[in-house]
Design a protein around this motif. Structure first.
Motif, short mmCIF file in Angstrom:
data_model
loop_
_atom_site.label_atom_id
_atom_site.label_comp_id
_atom_site.label_asym_id
_atom_site.label_seq_id
_atom_site.Cartn_x
_atom_site.Cartn_y
_atom_site.Cartn_z
N PHE A 19 36.96 -51.69 -30.57
CA PHE A 19 37.69 -50.67 -31.28
C PHE A 19 37.16 -50.65 -33.24
O PHE A 19 37.57 -50.07 -34.13
CB PHE A 19 39.63 -50.71 -31.25
N ALA A 20 37.42 -51.45 -33.85
CA ALA A 20 36.98 -52.50 -34.63
C ALA A 20 35.46 -51.86 -35.36
O ALA A 20 36.33 -51.03 -36.57
CB ALA A 20 36.32 -53.90 -35.11
N PHE A 21 34.85 -51.37 -34.35
CA PHE A 21 33.42 -50.79 -34.80
C PHE A 21 34.33 -49.20 -35.18
O PHE A 21 33.51 -48.67 -36.28
CB PHE A 21 32.13 -50.74 -34.07
N LEU A 22 34.53 -49.10 -34.29
CA LEU A 22 35.35 -47.53 -34.49
C LEU A 22 36.16 -47.07 -35.75
O LEU A 22 35.75 -45.86 -36.46
CB LEU A 22 36.25 -47.03 -32.91
N THR A 23 36.59 -47.99 -36.02
CA THR A 23 37.90 -47.95 -37.13
C THR A 23 36.48 -48.24 -38.44
O THR A 23 36.50 -47.16 -39.40
CB THR A 23 38.92 -49.39 -37.21
N LEU A 24 35.67 -49.01 -38.34
CA LEU A 24 34.75 -49.15 -39.63
C LEU A 24 34.09 -47.56 -40.16
O LEU A 24 33.90 -47.18 -40.80
CB LEU A 24 33.98 -50.14 -39.39
N VAL A 25 33.36 -47.25 -38.42
CA VAL A 25 32.07 -45.92 -38.70
C VAL A 25 33.50 -45.19 -39.16
O VAL A 25 33.19 -43.79 -39.87
CB VAL A 25 32.01 -45.63 -37.24
N THR A 26 34.87 -44.58 -38.30
CA THR A 26 35.56 -43.62 -39.13
C THR A 26 36.06 -43.60 -40.56
O THR A 26 36.01 -42.93 -41.00
CB THR A 26 36.66 -43.21 -37.54
N VAL A 37 44.28 -44.72 -36.81
CA VAL A 37 44.23 -44.66 -34.69
C VAL A 37 43.38 -45.95 -34.54
O VAL A 37 43.89 -47.05 -33.81
CB VAL A 37 43.80 -43.52 -34.33
N PHE A 38 42.35 -45.94 -35.19
CA PHE A 38 41.22 -46.94 -33.81
C PHE A 38 41.71 -48.29 -34.71
O PHE A 38 41.68 -49.25 -34.77
CB PHE A 38 40.28 -47.21 -34.55
#
Length: 214
Positions: A19-26, A37-38
């Protein structure tokens, strides 16, 4: 004085990293609502897998709670599946906001581990204890008392994790595993155990006194 620590259970790091990776990418892509959200999901997973230190009452006859949560069932049963004896069963329901690392309720030796795959009914239902996935740890105390600690999956929980092996000798309050995302723990005690809790009580794993053995 020993200061309490709040480490994170090892099993949680893959979820936290995801989820941290998805936060960074978005965030890099400029999707601010998505990143928010992430980020919230990352914080939730981080909170869910917290593993705080507990101050365990090291009294020989003390049975402490194996889990954080709410006592939903106390009753006498004919325990044919685990101890093979009549027992007092205490069921503790853990919601998604409770600490989900489980602990051994009293010092003793692990005699057997019984794992059974199953379904995912609501953990507070009667069907859950009979048909859901579970892992039972059968323990013998130094005085020869038989106790069973049963980790049961729930409606959202999809994985019961037990770190114990037969032959392990444990002290009261040691960590034994966890259940992911909402679940229940049952403990089977001898009939002559002096119970110290009632249905509706909130308990903390490793600290709250459930009973005293005779």
């Amino acid at each position: 004085m020993i200061q309490p620590k709040v480490p994170i259970a090892l099993e949680g790091w893959p979820f936290i990293a995801f989820f941290a990776f998805l936060t960074l990418v978005t965030a890099i892509l400029g999707n601010v609502p998505g990143a928010l959200v992430f980020l919230i999901l990352t914080c939730f997973v981080l909170w869910f897998f917290r593993d705080p230190e507990r101050f365990v009452p090291f009294e020989d006859d003390a049975v402490v709670s194996p889990a954080d949560g709410k006592v939903i069932i106390i009753k006498e049963v004919e325990d044919e599946r685990f101890t093979g004896l009549k027992a007092q069963k205490i069921s503790i329901f853990m919601n998604v906001f409770n600490v989900h690392v489980n602990r051994i309720p009293i010092a003793g030796k692990v005699e057997k581990i019984v794992y059974k795959p199953g379904k995912f009914y609501n953990a507070s239902s009667t069907k859950a204890e009979l048909e859901n996935e579970y892992c039972a740890s059968l323990l013998t105390t130094s005085s020869g008392k038989k106790i069973a600690v049963v980790q049961i999956s729930g409606l959202i929980a999809r994985r019961v994790v037990c770190w114990l092996e037969p032959g392990d000798k444990l002290r009261t309050g040691e960590r034994i595993g966890l259940i992911r995302f909402g679940s229940r723990v049952d403990i089977y005690l001898p009939l002559d155990a002096d119970l110290k809790v009632e249905v509706g009580d909130m308990v903390r794993g490793g600290e709250s006194l459930l009973a005293r053995l005779s």
